[in-house]
Design a protein around this motif. Structure first.
Motif: not given
Length: 414
Positions: A130-131, A408
């Motif tokens: 996610s990042w 994020r």
């Protein structure tokens, strides 16, 4: 996937928070807390460096190419006796710098800050899809002393670790849990605390003619200092000057030899700050001269916090992500606050923008409007009060989610 989704929050964080709350430690004494932090970061896969500025901890996790973001939490507690009645309330005491035994309490909420950042570190390490980039998590000592951030910088924080593109952080506040607040620009006041020692000449109370009375000297000084804000700075400037402590003598029939004042100055502008400091110096020395003081007075700095300045664009980017998560009605602008923080040093020392927000931590049922006009803001226990303790849920979950969402936002997946 939106920034706030797919966040795994360890249910054991509640017990960790209670444990940290039961075991508070003063600035630069956070040895137990630091050991817990280091152990958990190691378990999450971070490269961990201990002993930065004594008790500071830095964890680093590189996850592909991309920018570097720094997330910060402070760890220290206050010399306050807790009076919350909670089953996990602190009963701890410690020895302060003067050798006195003092109570210790996480009355400012730094135990929550530490727990939230550990939870966020766990979540980000567990979901690296996610990042992308480099995550630096800083667990800072001695924020309450106004010394921890500078001490970490002085200990080579940005020589030993990559300088970030943004500094992110939060502070729990007596706002309704579920609300987040942030103000662009000068957000938290600069603070200067000073100790003033006025030296007279002691004598028996029956022989005032033999004395140079430092209590009268101190009284005149206090009264004259009250004119600084009302008569020496522009009416459009915001500043506060408080004399918070006076001490002189120990007996009713003895004129003491010296008096001590402690005062605090809060400002948002460097020029106004310097003008007030110059005025304090002039008034203290002038009143001593008028009284015929036996010695020159001394003015000693106790602590200093610079003004905290939120970068408007950086804060806006973060708050936009929070609005997508919580809804725009739950994002507030608290205006410039008179409280002080040293987090800004981490940003200015790296020439990076700061995005720093307030995390609501009080039971929403205590509020009516739930915004910055709510009268409950003047009545609910606030930070530094012996009665202050955030409601654990949803504050803890929201605090973890806010940090993960912010990370994020600034370290988007490639």
């Amino acid at each position: 996937m939106s920034m706030h989704e797919n966040i795994t929050i360890d249910p054991a964080l509640t017990e960790l928070y209670k444990d940290l709350h039961r075991h508070p430690e003063l600035g630069f004494q956070e040895h137990r807390t630091a050991a817990i932090v280091a152990r958990r970061l190691n378990a999450s896969g971070f490269a961990v460096t201990t002993g930065v500025a004594g008790t500071g901890i830095v964890g680093m996790l590189t996850n592909g190419s991309g920018p570097t973001a720094l997330l910060r939490a402070d760890m220290d507690a206050l010399p306050v006796e807790e009076d919350t009645g909670l089953d996990y309330a602190s009963t701890a005491t410690t020895t302060d710098a003067s050798g006195a035994t003092v109570p210790v309490d996480h009355a400012c909420g730094h135990d929550l800050h530490t727990t939230c950042l550990l939870g966020a570190a766990d979540a980000l390490a567990a979901d690296r899809a996610s990042w992308s980039g480099t995550l630096v998590v800083v667990f800072q000592p001695a924020e309450e002393l106004g010394a921890g951030a500078q001490a970490m910088v002085d200990d080579g924080l940005y020589d030993r670790f990559p300088a970030p593109e943004v500094v992110l952080g939060q502070h729990v506040a007596p706002l309704p849990a579920g609300k987040i607040a942030g103000h662009p620009g000068a957000s938290y006041a600069g603070s200067d605390s000073l100790r003033v020692r006025l030296v007279g000449r002691g004598a028996h109370g029956s022989m005032p003619e033999a004395s140079i009375d430092p209590i009268v000297m101190a009284a005149e000084t206090v009264l004259r200092l009250q004119t600084v804000i009302s008569r020496e700075i522009p009416s459009t400037a915001t500043a506060v000057l408080t004399v918070g402590s006076i001490h002189a003598g120990d007996a009713a029939n003895v004129i003491p030899g010296a008096a001590e004042l402690q005062l605090n100055i809060r400002t948002y502008d460097t020029g106004v700050r310097q003008r007030i400091l110059d005025s304090v110096d002039r008034i203290v020395r002038g009143e001593a001269a008028v009284a015929g003081a036996a010695e020159e007075p001394t003015i000693t700095e106790i602590e200093r916090f610079p003004v905290v300045v939120n970068d408007p664009a950086a804060l806006g980017r973060t708050l936009d992500a929070f609005a997508a998560w919580l809804g725009p009605d739950n994002i507030l602008d608290p205006g410039a606050g008179a409280g002080s923080e040293d987090v800004g040093i981490l940003a200015t020392s790296a020439a990076a923008p700061l995005s720093y927000w307030l995390l609501g931590g009080t039971d929403p049922a205590l509020f009516t409007t739930g915004d910055m006009t709510d009268p409950a803001l003047l009545t609910v226990p606030s930070n530094h009060s012996p009665h202050y303790a955030p409601v654990i849920q949803p504050t803890l979950t929201n605090g973890v989610t806010a940090l993960v969402t912010a990370a994020r936002t600034w370290l988007p997946a490639s």
